[in-house]
Design an enzyme around this catalytic site. Sequence first.
Site, PDB file in Angstrom:
ATOM      1  N   ASN A   9       0.810  -1.219   0.000  1.00  0.00           N
ATOM      2  CA  ASN A   9       0.000   0.000   0.000  1.00  0.00           C
ATOM      3  C   ASN A   9       0.841   1.266   0.000  1.00  0.00           C
ATOM      4  O   ASN A   9       0.376   2.316  -0.437  1.00  0.00           O
ATOM      5  CB  ASN A   9      -0.926   0.005   1.220  1.00  0.00           C
ATOM      6  CG  ASN A   9      -2.062  -0.975   1.079  1.00  0.00           C
ATOM      7  OD1 ASN A   9      -2.987  -0.772   0.302  1.00  0.00           O
ATOM      8  ND2 ASN A   9      -1.998  -2.071   1.824  1.00  0.00           N
ATOM      9  N   THR A  10       2.083   1.169   0.474  1.00  0.00           N
ATOM     10  CA  THR A  10       2.946   2.345   0.563  1.00  0.00           C
ATOM     11  C   THR A  10       4.002   2.365  -0.518  1.00  0.00           C
ATOM     12  O   THR A  10       4.300   3.412  -1.096  1.00  0.00           O
ATOM     13  CB  THR A  10       3.629   2.412   1.940  1.00  0.00           C
ATOM     14  OG1 THR A  10       2.627   2.428   2.966  1.00  0.00           O
ATOM     15  CG2 THR A  10       4.494   3.655   2.066  1.00  0.00           C
ATOM     16  N   ILE A  12       6.273  -0.053  -3.764  1.00  0.00           N
ATOM     17  CA  ILE A  12       6.425  -1.215  -4.644  1.00  0.00           C
ATOM     18  C   ILE A  12       7.897  -1.586  -4.660  1.00  0.00           C
ATOM     19  O   ILE A  12       8.758  -0.740  -4.904  1.00  0.00           O
ATOM     20  CB  ILE A  12       5.972  -0.888  -6.083  1.00  0.00           C
ATOM     21  CG1 ILE A  12       4.497  -0.480  -6.097  1.00  0.00           C
ATOM     22  CG2 ILE A  12       6.201  -2.087  -7.007  1.00  0.00           C
ATOM     23  CD1 ILE A  12       4.046   0.090  -7.437  1.00  0.00           C
ATOM     24  N   GLY A 102      -3.875 -12.393   1.753  1.00  0.00           N
ATOM     25  CA  GLY A 102      -3.229 -11.580   0.739  1.00  0.00           C
ATOM     26  C   GLY A 102      -2.030 -12.257   0.099  1.00  0.00           C
ATOM     27  O   GLY A 102      -1.402 -13.155   0.673  1.00  0.00           O
ATOM     28  N   ALA A 103      -1.700 -11.784  -1.105  1.00  0.00           N
ATOM     29  CA  ALA A 103      -0.564 -12.347  -1.839  1.00  0.00           C
ATOM     30  C   ALA A 103       0.744 -12.146  -1.094  1.00  0.00           C
ATOM     31  O   ALA A 103       1.651 -12.980  -1.186  1.00  0.00           O
ATOM     32  CB  ALA A 103      -0.479 -11.698  -3.219  1.00  0.00           C
ATOM     33  N   ASP A 104       0.853 -11.048  -0.323  1.00  0.00           N
ATOM     34  CA  ASP A 104       2.084 -10.801   0.419  1.00  0.00           C
ATOM     35  C   ASP A 104       2.303 -11.845   1.502  1.00  0.00           C
ATOM     36  O   ASP A 104       3.429 -12.310   1.728  1.00  0.00           O
ATOM     37  CB  ASP A 104       2.089  -9.395   1.023  1.00  0.00           C
ATOM     38  CG  ASP A 104       0.840  -9.105   1.866  1.00  0.00           C
ATOM     39  OD1 ASP A 104      -0.180  -9.813   1.716  1.00  0.00           O
ATOM     40  OD2 ASP A 104       0.894  -8.149   2.667  1.00  0.00           O
ATOM     41  N   ASP A 123       6.247  -9.025   9.505  1.00  0.00           N
ATOM     42  CA  ASP A 123       6.376  -8.196   8.305  1.00  0.00           C
ATOM     43  C   ASP A 123       5.980  -6.763   8.650  1.00  0.00           C
ATOM     44  O   ASP A 123       4.806  -6.453   8.840  1.00  0.00           O
ATOM     45  CB  ASP A 123       5.486  -8.754   7.192  1.00  0.00           C
ATOM     46  CG  ASP A 123       5.696  -8.028   5.873  1.00  0.00           C
ATOM     47  OD1 ASP A 123       6.418  -7.017   5.846  1.00  0.00           O
ATOM     48  OD2 ASP A 123       5.143  -8.491   4.854  1.00  0.00           O
ATOM     49  N   THR A 126       2.996  -1.427   5.748  1.00  0.00           N
ATOM     50  CA  THR A 126       1.995  -0.415   6.073  1.00  0.00           C
ATOM     51  C   THR A 126       1.170  -0.887   7.264  1.00  0.00           C
ATOM     52  O   THR A 126       0.876  -0.112   8.181  1.00  0.00           O
ATOM     53  CB  THR A 126       1.082  -0.164   4.858  1.00  0.00           C
ATOM     54  OG1 THR A 126       1.896   0.187   3.737  1.00  0.00           O
ATOM     55  CG2 THR A 126       0.107   0.958   5.145  1.00  0.00           C
TER      56      THR A 126
END
Length: 246
Positions: A9-10, A12, A102-104, A123, A126
């Site tokens: 979100n913050t 890439i 989520g993919a992360d 992790d 954000t």
Amino acid sequence: MILLFDVGNTEIKLAFSDGVDILEKYRISTDKNLSSDAYFLQIKPFIDRYAFERVAIASVVPIVTKALKDLSVKYLKMTPLIVGPGIKTGVNVKTDYPKEVGADLICAVAGAAKYEQPVLVVDLGTATKYIYTEKNTIKGVIITPGVMISMRAMVSNTALLPEFDLEVPQNVLGTNTIACMQSGVTYGVAAQVDGLVKRVHDEVNKELLVIMTGGLSEIIKPLCETKVIKDENLVVRGLLEILLKN
């Protein structure tokens, strides 16, 4: 060469891999208003000297996912692999609603697959995610406001507290407003990590390997009393492993 996008979100993260190792990594800001053309102009200086054979995207921002997919098709002449339903990941999800994961988180667990013992991934993005994984299976997650969210909330919701830089003050107990706020969001997060690691350990009753990743791990890790392994490439390495499975 392989191009990997880890979209948060913050920011890439762009990573380049030869199929075995992560060779280079860059960061750009996430902007939901940018087109595929605008994103290409941002990353062009990084990717110009390489010929890419494959592209993979792990994203928690759907509109940016589309922009990067369009970028890949238009400029790199290939359709990227996007982590989501129907993709082989090697990760089992033992949660109430697996499609919500989520993919992360999936990539973080894939990146931690090389460790044989139970792992708690911390992790620091954000949002701060604590991901408990055992034998490539996500068995539980904790999500808390991230460091930058806490900073913004504190400043924007109070009349007298000023903007401040994220630095670690010399002492836990501050003697001026800035130092007090800096202590709260650095030592406070470290204390949260220590406390939640202990609670997870007590709940699962197993020895845990704690792996910290995310852009702020360099600041927070030295403040933790818990033994922590820092792995800045955990998510992009997991994304690479997923790409190679497909």
